[in-house]
Design an enzyme around this catalytic site. Structure first.
Site, mmCIF file in Angstrom:
data_model
loop_
_atom_site.group_PDB
_atom_site.id
_atom_site.type_symbol
_atom_site.label_atom_id
_atom_site.label_comp_id
_atom_site.label_asym_id
_atom_site.label_seq_id
_atom_site.Cartn_x
_atom_site.Cartn_y
_atom_site.Cartn_z
ATOM 1 N N ASP A 157 50.395 1.261 107.711
ATOM 2 C CA ASP A 157 49.139 1.729 108.165
ATOM 3 C C ASP A 157 49.246 2.146 109.565
ATOM 4 O O ASP A 157 48.822 3.068 109.914
ATOM 5 C CB ASP A 157 47.974 0.826 107.958
ATOM 6 C CG ASP A 157 47.310 0.641 106.610
ATOM 7 O OD1 ASP A 157 47.803 1.417 105.772
ATOM 8 O OD2 ASP A 157 46.046 0.308 106.487
ATOM 9 N N GLU A 161 41.771 7.343 100.112
ATOM 10 C CA GLU A 161 42.729 7.963 100.772
ATOM 11 C C GLU A 161 43.281 9.141 100.570
ATOM 12 O O GLU A 161 43.260 10.178 101.156
ATOM 13 C CB GLU A 161 43.810 6.870 101.310
ATOM 14 C CG GLU A 161 45.090 7.138 102.142
ATOM 15 C CD GLU A 161 46.186 6.228 101.925
ATOM 16 O OE1 GLU A 161 46.327 5.464 102.837
ATOM 17 O OE2 GLU A 161 46.867 6.291 101.032
#
Length: 367
Positions: free
Chosen positions: A244, A57
């Site tokens: 998220d 990420e």
């Protein structure tokens, strides 16, 4: 390319200054808040300061940031570190990248997180458009195509084949709404293997429809993890609006920035902006998607404030939406985060700055 800050009267000088300050906050080793680390051997990594590791990420985020800021040197160092230490050579996940590594490069897992792969591919394709390709691992197009080829045709399935939705992890039966980035899939349709162009075109359409299903019709909130029909998983299995989830608002903004505003996105943006209107960082919590407040405070409130500002891009006439104006003002008046948890918040913060200033650009093909 829209410039929301300019639409709302912020001066170009102020915006340029803010962008550079944010960049230095992340990448300048003399800044105490930085989390980019140059290893001195032609590689570098982004550290998740909240978890003391390097993740696909963050590595792919750092590459995208470097691309947008025209820093090929940093882009290549991050990519070399990822390709050297994160790449999986063997096993069912060969061709993907280990989602978490120790700062010394040691792998913490043997599988990928699909959001890393899609960000790697998007950054690599656009790097090729911007700077051209080199040799070996710096043949950006070849590397990006290999990632996506493995994702679509490899033994570990990263996408649902029947409806083109991305999975949370390979072969699982649910997804993460924030992994749906249709603006990237449009890019993949142009630059990935020609035989997969239709797949990526359908993926872009499918993800736009999925986002609309996954966001609650009144609040605009999406769950961290959701089933393939958009229904949230149970609360104890990340079926709530938490960290998220914040990226869904950002993705709506980015898809609007690159491919144009859409009525369903405008509705979602206005709903979520209305829900959070007037809330300060210390007031932000975990929520059920229907808006019911839970006891847990938001772990990344600065990141949430940033993505709420970014979703404003989905609204064609920002001046007509007071909640949108206030969301951008709140973001502008909020400093970047300091301390242990700063990594995720400040990544989302920097992306929002780029998007709202018109600097988060889709690099166009020159031929």
């Amino acid at each position: 390319m829209r410039h929301i800050f300019e639409e709302l009267g912020y001066s170009r000088f102020e915006v340029e200054d803010r962008v550079m300050d944010a960049w230095n906050n992340i990448f300048d080793a003399s800044n105490p808040n930085h989390f980019y680390f140059d290893c001195g051997d032609g590689t570098a990594y982004i550290e998740d300061t909240g978890n003391d590791d390097a993740r696909t990420e963050g590595m792919s985020y750092g590459m995208m940031m470097a691309l947008q800021m025209n820093r090929k040197d940093i882009f290549d160092k991050l990519w070399k570190w990822a390709r050297t230490y994160m790449y999986l050579e063997t096993g069912p996940n060969a061709g993907f990248f280990c989602w978490s590594n120790k700062p010394d490069g040691t792998k913490n897992a043997d599988g990928p997180a699909p959001d890393g792969e899609e960000y790697f591919a998007a950054a690599l394709f656009m790097a090729a458009r911007k700077w051209g390709c080199g040799r070996g691992i710096f043949d950006y197009v070849a590397e990006a195509r290999a990632i996506l080829r493995t994702a679509v045709h490899g033994p570990s399935k990263m996408w649902f084949e029947e409806n083109h939705h991305i999975r949370f992890i390979c072969n699982c039966e649910f997804t993460d709404p924030s992994y749906h980035v249709p603006h990237f899939y449009e890019l993949f349709a142009e630059d990935a293997d020609e035989c997969d162009s239709d797949f990526w075109k359908k993926a872009a359409q499918a993800s736009r429809a999925y986002i609309a299903k996954a966001c609650h019709p009144q609040t605009g909130l999406a769950a961290e993890y959701a089933y393939d029909d958009g229904t949230p998983l149970p609360p104890k299995q990340h079926g709530t609006f938490f960290s998220d989830s914040y990226r869904v608002a950002a993705n709506i903004g980015m898809d609007s920035l690159w491919t144009g505003t859409k009525p369903e996105y405008e509705t979602i943006a206005k709903n979520i902006l209305r829900f959070f209107d007037g809330k300060k960082a210390e007031d932000l919590h975990d929520y059920m998607t229907n808006g019911r407040e839970l006891k847990k405070l938001a772990r990344h409130p600065i990141g949430l404030i940033a993505t709420l500002a970014e979703t404003v891009i989905a609204i064609p006439d920002v001046q007509s939406c007071p909640e949108a104006i206030r969301a951008v003002q709140r973001f502008w008046n909020t400093p970047m985060r300091t301390g242990r948890r700063r990594y995720y918040d400040n990544c989302l913060y920097f992306f929002a700055l780029l998007a709202l200033s018109g600097k988060y650009k889709q690099i166009k093909k020159t031929i």
